[in-house]
Design an enzyme around this catalytic site. Structure first.
Site, mmCIF file in Angstrom:
data_model
loop_
_atom_site.group_PDB
_atom_site.id
_atom_site.type_symbol
_atom_site.label_atom_id
_atom_site.label_comp_id
_atom_site.label_asym_id
_atom_site.label_seq_id
_atom_site.Cartn_x
_atom_site.Cartn_y
_atom_site.Cartn_z
ATOM 1 N N GLY A 1 40.404 37.888 47.020
ATOM 2 C CA GLY A 1 41.083 38.127 48.220
ATOM 3 C C GLY A 1 40.409 38.251 49.074
ATOM 4 C CD GLU B 1 38.751 43.746 50.028
ATOM 5 O OE1 GLU B 1 38.919 42.901 49.826
ATOM 6 O OE2 GLU B 1 38.613 44.775 48.686
ATOM 7 C CG ASP B 2 42.352 41.334 50.051
ATOM 8 O OD1 ASP B 2 41.380 42.915 49.835
ATOM 9 O OD2 ASP B 2 42.684 41.034 49.126
ATOM 10 C CG ASP C 1 47.114 50.218 50.128
ATOM 11 O OD1 ASP C 1 47.825 50.801 50.814
ATOM 12 O OD2 ASP C 1 47.811 50.337 48.393
ATOM 13 C CB THR C 2 44.678 54.217 49.054
ATOM 14 O OG1 THR C 2 43.130 53.570 48.437
ATOM 15 C CG2 THR C 2 45.514 54.166 48.331
ATOM 16 N N GLY C 3 42.197 53.252 51.503
ATOM 17 C CA GLY C 3 40.810 53.239 51.182
ATOM 18 C C GLY C 3 39.753 53.536 50.268
ATOM 19 C CB THR D 1 38.414 48.838 47.595
ATOM 20 O OG1 THR D 1 39.540 49.227 46.952
ATOM 21 C CG2 THR D 1 37.855 47.835 47.539
ATOM 22 C CG LEU D 2 36.941 49.450 52.919
ATOM 23 C CD1 LEU D 2 37.741 48.452 52.036
ATOM 24 C CD2 LEU D 2 37.932 49.887 54.518
ATOM 25 C CG PHE E 1 52.865 43.463 47.460
ATOM 26 C CD1 PHE E 1 51.925 44.757 47.115
ATOM 27 C CD2 PHE E 1 52.719 42.536 47.665
ATOM 28 C CE1 PHE E 1 51.026 44.113 46.358
ATOM 29 C CE2 PHE E 1 51.351 41.627 46.374
ATOM 30 C CZ PHE E 1 50.247 42.872 46.051
ATOM 31 C CG ASP F 1 46.730 38.760 43.610
ATOM 32 O OD1 ASP F 1 46.154 39.954 44.580
ATOM 33 O OD2 ASP F 1 46.937 39.341 42.522
ATOM 34 N NE ARG G 1 43.884 35.132 43.534
ATOM 35 C CZ ARG G 1 43.529 36.913 44.121
ATOM 36 N NH1 ARG G 1 43.446 37.305 45.077
ATOM 37 N NH2 ARG G 1 43.359 37.580 43.230
HETATM 38 P P1 IMP Z 1 42.614 50.794 48.472
HETATM 39 O O1 IMP Z 1 42.099 50.211 47.348
HETATM 40 O O2 IMP Z 1 44.198 51.092 47.976
HETATM 41 O O3 IMP Z 1 42.179 50.978 49.810
HETATM 42 O O4 IMP Z 1 43.037 48.822 48.442
HETATM 43 C C1 IMP Z 1 42.657 47.908 48.662
HETATM 44 C C2 IMP Z 1 42.632 46.893 47.075
HETATM 45 O O5 IMP Z 1 44.107 46.338 46.258
HETATM 46 C C3 IMP Z 1 42.706 45.592 47.573
HETATM 47 O O6 IMP Z 1 41.094 44.981 47.814
HETATM 48 C C4 IMP Z 1 43.924 44.171 47.786
HETATM 49 O O7 IMP Z 1 42.988 43.961 46.834
HETATM 50 C C5 IMP Z 1 44.618 45.413 46.743
HETATM 51 N N1 IMP Z 1 45.969 45.454 47.735
HETATM 52 C C6 IMP Z 1 46.546 46.461 48.254
HETATM 53 N N2 IMP Z 1 47.264 46.093 48.941
HETATM 54 C C7 IMP Z 1 47.454 44.885 48.493
HETATM 55 C C8 IMP Z 1 48.475 43.766 49.983
HETATM 56 O O8 IMP Z 1 49.744 44.438 49.684
HETATM 57 N N3 IMP Z 1 48.560 42.798 48.372
HETATM 58 C C9 IMP Z 1 47.449 42.452 47.453
HETATM 59 N N4 IMP Z 1 46.909 43.425 47.490
HETATM 60 C C10 IMP Z 1 46.563 44.368 47.940
HETATM 61 MG MG MG Z 2 41.030 43.277 45.765
#
Ligand code: IMP
Ligand code: MG
Length: 175
Positions: free
Chosen positions: A41, A95-96, A99-101, A103-104, A149, A156, A162
């Site tokens: 992403g 990072e793209d 969202d929840t955090g 991944t970070l 979204f 994507d 993308r």
């Molecule tokens: P988190 O771990 O919930 O913060 O999600 C982050 C990951 O979810 C990002 O690296 C994206 O790959 C994916 N993601 C979350 N929201 C979206 C969205 O609105 N569109 C596309 N990908 C998303």
């Molecule tokens: Mg991702």
């Protein structure tokens, strides 16, 4: 039929990318940094951002996945890691979207375990609505978006869209 609504134009993105690079250039002046681009992403964002980075830098690429298909469960796995030694180095993760955090948080722990001197996050988009309590907040954010979204500019939907040069939202219409 699903429709795509433009949220952030390519011109706005280009301007913001330069602003973010300027901040990084100022904040990390005189330091050697390692950018870590999170595939797939952030590929477009990282490619554009690094064109404006004037620091002594290298770039590494990682790819994450999840065990059950949904990316926001917190159950991450590393699909691709890098070999470079980052011990004692300042790492900036590109990072793209946050969202929840989860991944970070996952990346932070992984990179600290690799002995990075510091780990900061530069994300193009932040959707704060779904952030889990206590989750990591990125140090550098391009745009805060509403709970929609997002697709395009690297992001994507089911692997597609993308390539769009702007960030859009997908409006799903039942037909
Ligand atoms: P988190 O771990 O919930 O913060 O999600 C982050 C990951 O979810 C990002 O690296 C994206 O790959 C994916 N993601 C979350 N929201 C979206 C969205 O609105 N569109 C596309 N990908 C998303
Ligand atoms: Mg991702």
């Amino acid at each position: 039929m699903d429709t795509i609504r433009e949220m952030i134009s390519r011109q706005c993105i280009a301007k913001k990318v330069e602003e973010l690079a300027d901040k990084l250039n100022a904040d990390y002046e005189g330091r050697e940094v390692v950018l870590v681009c999170v595939l797939k992403g952030a590929a477009m964002f990282a490619a554009d951002l690094m064109r404006h980075i004037k620091l002594d830098m290298t770039i590494e690429y990682m790819e994450l996945g999840s065990y059950d298909g949904s990316e926001s469960t917190g159950k991450m796995r590393i699909k691709k890691d890098f070999d470079a030694d980052i011990s004692g180095k300042d790492v900036i993760v590109i990072e793209d979207i946050v969202d929840t955090g989860f991944t970070l948080q996952f990346l932070y722990e992984h990179l600290v375990a690799k002995d990075a001197a510091s780990v900061a996050f530069c994300v193009l988009l932040s959707n704060p609505t779904r952030r889990k309590e206590g989750a990591r907040e990125p140090e550098y954010v391009g745009f805060v978006i509403p709970n929609q979204f997002a697709i395009g500019y690297g992001l994507d939907y089911d692997g597609k869209l993308r390539q769009l040069p702007f960030v859009g939202s997908l409006v799903m219409v039942q037909d």
